[in-house]
Design a protein around this motif. Sequence first.
Motif, PDB file in Angstrom:
ATOM      1  N   PHE A 157       0.818  -1.204   0.000  1.00  0.00           N
ATOM      2  CA  PHE A 157       0.000   0.000   0.000  1.00  0.00           C
ATOM      3  C   PHE A 157       0.858   1.262   0.000  1.00  0.00           C
ATOM      4  N   ASP A 158       0.398   2.276  -0.727  1.00  0.00           N
ATOM      5  CA  ASP A 158       0.798   3.647  -0.442  1.00  0.00           C
ATOM      6  C   ASP A 158       0.059   4.033   0.839  1.00  0.00           C
ATOM      7  N   VAL A 159       0.505   5.055   1.515  1.00  0.00           N
ATOM      8  CA  VAL A 159      -0.138   5.449   2.781  1.00  0.00           C
ATOM      9  C   VAL A 159      -1.063   6.647   2.586  1.00  0.00           C
ATOM     10  N   ASP A 160      -0.514   7.757   2.107  1.00  0.00           N
ATOM     11  CA  ASP A 160      -1.274   9.013   2.065  1.00  0.00           C
ATOM     12  C   ASP A 160      -2.318   8.982   0.952  1.00  0.00           C
ATOM     13  N   GLY A 161      -3.562   9.215   1.328  1.00  0.00           N
ATOM     14  CA  GLY A 161      -4.658   9.177   0.382  1.00  0.00           C
ATOM     15  C   GLY A 161      -5.189   7.782   0.136  1.00  0.00           C
ATOM     16  N   VAL A 162      -4.490   6.773   0.648  1.00  0.00           N
ATOM     17  CA  VAL A 162      -4.909   5.374   0.483  1.00  0.00           C
ATOM     18  C   VAL A 162      -5.311   4.792   1.840  1.00  0.00           C
ATOM     19  N   LEU A 163      -4.364   4.735   2.767  1.00  0.00           N
ATOM     20  CA  LEU A 163      -4.659   4.246   4.113  1.00  0.00           C
ATOM     21  C   LEU A 163      -5.106   5.364   5.050  1.00  0.00           C
ATOM     22  N   ILE A 164      -4.608   6.579   4.771  1.00  0.00           N
ATOM     23  CA  ILE A 164      -4.833   7.724   5.658  1.00  0.00           C
ATOM     24  C   ILE A 164      -5.398   8.896   4.859  1.00  0.00           C
ATOM     25  N   ASP A 165      -6.394   9.570   5.416  1.00  0.00           N
ATOM     26  CA  ASP A 165      -6.917  10.817   4.849  1.00  0.00           C
ATOM     27  C   ASP A 165      -5.988  11.954   5.278  1.00  0.00           C
ATOM     28  N   VAL A 166      -5.297  12.531   4.293  1.00  0.00           N
ATOM     29  CA  VAL A 166      -4.316  13.581   4.591  1.00  0.00           C
ATOM     30  C   VAL A 166      -4.791  14.959   4.129  1.00  0.00           C
TER      31      VAL A 166
END
Length: 246
Positions: A9-18
Motif C-alpha cells: 500500500f501507499d499510505v497518504d490518500g490510500v490508508l490515511i486521509d491527509v
Amino acid sequence: MKELKWLIFDVDGVLIDVSESYDLATKFTVEYFLKELGREKEIDVEIIRKLRRKGAFGDDFKVSEALIGFALNGNVEEFVECFPEGEGIKWVRKRFGTIVEPDEIERIFNTFYLGEYYKERAFDFDGLWKKEKPIVKRELLERASEKFKLAVITGRNRLELKLAEELIGFHFESAVTRELYIKPDPKALWHLVRGENGVYIGDTINDSLLVENYKKEYGENFEFMMIGRDVKDVNKAIEELLGKRM
C-alpha cells in the motif's frame, strides 16, 4: 499469472486521509515562502492534489518547491493544468532553477506537519499530523494479513509512518520509507518482493510509475490498483482481493 503473495500500500490518500495534514502543510509551506519572496498568494488545496496526482515527485517537499516556482513565474493553475504527466522536480528545476533551497523547504514543511515532534522546527506550531484520519479498516488489514504478505511503500519517513500506524492501529512488518528509496525508484518494490507477485495499491501517477519501472527493470510481473480509477477505496480493494483468495 503467478499467485498473488503481496498486498502493498501507499499510505497518504490510500490508508490515511491527509486532506487536513499533508495537503495543508504543502499549502502553508508554499504560502510561507511566497510571502518571504514578496509574492503573497493563496494556494488552493485542489491544485496541490491535482499536481501530486499527475507528477512523479516522491514527496511533498518537491511538490511545494514546484508550486513556489509556478507561483513566481506566472499562473499556478495554468502550470498545473499543462504539467506533463509523470514528470517531476527535475522538469521544474530545468525550467525555473532552484529558487528556494530544498533543505529550507523541508524544514518549514516539517514544522507545519510534525510540530513539536520536529526538533529543528522553525517556530512553534501544533503539528497538522494530528488532523489525520484513517481510511482503511483495521479489521480488513488483519484479515488480509492471514492470506497475504502486507507492506507499505511510502514517501513518509519512519517517524511519519509510525504515526500513521498508531492512527490505524496496525503495524506493517515490512515497509519502505523515504530513508531507503523514493518512488518511483523500482528498487523500492524489489527490496520487498524479490520477484514474488502481488498488488500495489496507490492513488497517483507516481505510484503507477513505480510498478511500471519495476516490471521494466526486473522483468517481473506485478499488479497495480489505482484508488479512484480501478476501485472506489482501499477497503473495497482489499475486499475484492480477499474474495479472489476464498
